[in-house]
Design an enzyme around this catalytic site. Sequence first.
Site, mmCIF file in Angstrom:
data_model
loop_
_atom_site.group_PDB
_atom_site.id
_atom_site.type_symbol
_atom_site.label_atom_id
_atom_site.label_comp_id
_atom_site.label_asym_id
_atom_site.label_seq_id
_atom_site.Cartn_x
_atom_site.Cartn_y
_atom_site.Cartn_z
ATOM 1 N N ARG A 51 0.757 -1.158 -0.146
ATOM 2 C CA ARG A 51 -0.097 0.132 -0.057
ATOM 3 C C ARG A 51 0.894 1.100 -0.039
ATOM 4 O O ARG A 51 0.515 2.305 -0.724
ATOM 5 C CB ARG A 51 -0.808 -0.042 1.218
ATOM 6 N N THR A 52 1.648 1.348 0.899
ATOM 7 C CA THR A 52 2.492 2.526 1.378
ATOM 8 C C THR A 52 3.167 3.045 -0.275
ATOM 9 O O THR A 52 3.068 4.038 -0.591
ATOM 10 C CB THR A 52 3.267 2.492 2.341
ATOM 11 N N LYS A 80 25.365 -3.586 -1.732
ATOM 12 C CA LYS A 80 27.067 -3.446 -1.886
ATOM 13 C C LYS A 80 27.610 -2.578 -0.682
ATOM 14 O O LYS A 80 28.787 -2.399 -0.553
ATOM 15 C CB LYS A 80 27.287 -2.555 -3.256
ATOM 16 N N ARG A 101 11.140 4.149 2.995
ATOM 17 C CA ARG A 101 10.788 3.150 4.251
ATOM 18 C C ARG A 101 12.153 2.543 4.587
ATOM 19 O O ARG A 101 12.780 2.034 3.638
ATOM 20 C CB ARG A 101 9.794 2.097 3.884
ATOM 21 N N HIS A 129 5.092 5.953 11.503
ATOM 22 C CA HIS A 129 4.413 5.891 9.913
ATOM 23 C C HIS A 129 3.731 6.986 9.719
ATOM 24 O O HIS A 129 2.323 6.857 9.799
ATOM 25 C CB HIS A 129 4.083 4.706 10.013
HETATM 26 C C1 NCD Z 1 1.641 -0.903 8.318
HETATM 27 C C2 NCD Z 1 3.465 -0.684 8.135
HETATM 28 O O1 NCD Z 1 4.089 -0.845 7.400
HETATM 29 O O2 NCD Z 1 3.650 -0.261 9.361
HETATM 30 N N1 NCD Z 1 1.320 -1.218 6.726
HETATM 31 C C3 NCD Z 1 1.042 -0.053 6.021
HETATM 32 O O3 NCD Z 1 2.083 0.716 5.596
HETATM 33 N N2 NCD Z 1 -0.158 0.278 5.754
HETATM 34 C C4 NCD Z 1 1.230 -1.828 9.098
HETATM 35 C C5 NCD Z 1 1.857 -3.170 9.051
HETATM 36 O O4 NCD Z 1 2.589 -3.536 8.494
HETATM 37 O O5 NCD Z 1 1.321 -3.886 9.989
#
Ligand code: NCD
Length: 306
Positions: A51-52, A80, A101, A129
């Site tokens: 999703r993100t 590397k 991320r 997040h």
């Molecule tokens: C979440 C995350 O990555 O922290 N997912 C997301 O970005 N929607 C929640 C999860 O991984 O449980």
Amino acid sequence: MRHLMSPLDFSVEELDELFQLADDIQANPAKYAHACEGKKLATCFYEPSTRTRLSFEAAMINLGGNVIGFSDANSSSAAKGESVSDTIRIISCYADICAMRHPKEGAPMVAASKSSIPVINAGDGGHQHPTQTLTDLLTIRSLKGRLNNFTIGLCGDLKFGRTVHSLINALVRYDNISFVFISPDELRIPEYIIEMLKEKNIPYSEVTKLEDVLPDLDILYMTRVQKERFFNEEDYVRLKDFYILNKEKMELAKEDMIILHPLPRVNEISVEVDDDPRAVYFKQVQYGVYVRMALLLTLLGIKVTA
Ligand code: NCD
């Protein structure tokens, strides 16, 4: 230049402007279809995501921009031995804005300090997040019509769940919110959050059984047990199915309670609940695109008129 590391980087007033922009994007998508023409978003993902990453990419494409990036640390020069600081200097030459991320807490912050383009924290370890929080807030604001005066239950892995930590941080700035933390003992909310709530005199309670508190909740925020942050498999296996929300339990909940989940769902919400009108976690995904569009415009300093 502005980065987004934590939901607190925006004031409550700025968040409100962002949500108003997201509302306008939702109502008039065509008005924004070329707003980011010629702009590039880099998505640098050192940890799995569906999703993100894809919602950031969809957001940029909806705005007429382009995307570059990687979705796996092993396919980048991190494999590397390149540092995040060096990588962001490179990315700064290629793109106008970056969503990152990383499994290490604070890595996007390190990147931001060396970057000449805005960096968005798209999740750092068990820490924060912020764009999931923006998504959660926009969903609550849109479906409940307010961001104050409610009781929210957060259920599941409150120890490692970064979406939970970010959401609490953001919600404490609104009036009259009480928190109910529902978790097994091993996955309780971190002490620093409890301390913060005590300091601010914000009501909270901690329970183990979801059924005991379901009737009191206006919002239920379910989360999965964060397998990747466990030190041993045994503990994960013991805790992974601790909560399973099903139709029967939903009978205890208010008629207008809404269920949010950052997703991915594993077993904690039975699929039979998906058809309940109170289950809004798939709608939440759509709000995530609108709010990321609003965020990209805001951090790039692009204003769309008429
Ligand atoms: C979440 C995350 O990555 O922290 N997912 C997301 O970005 N929607 C929640 C999860 O991984 O449980």
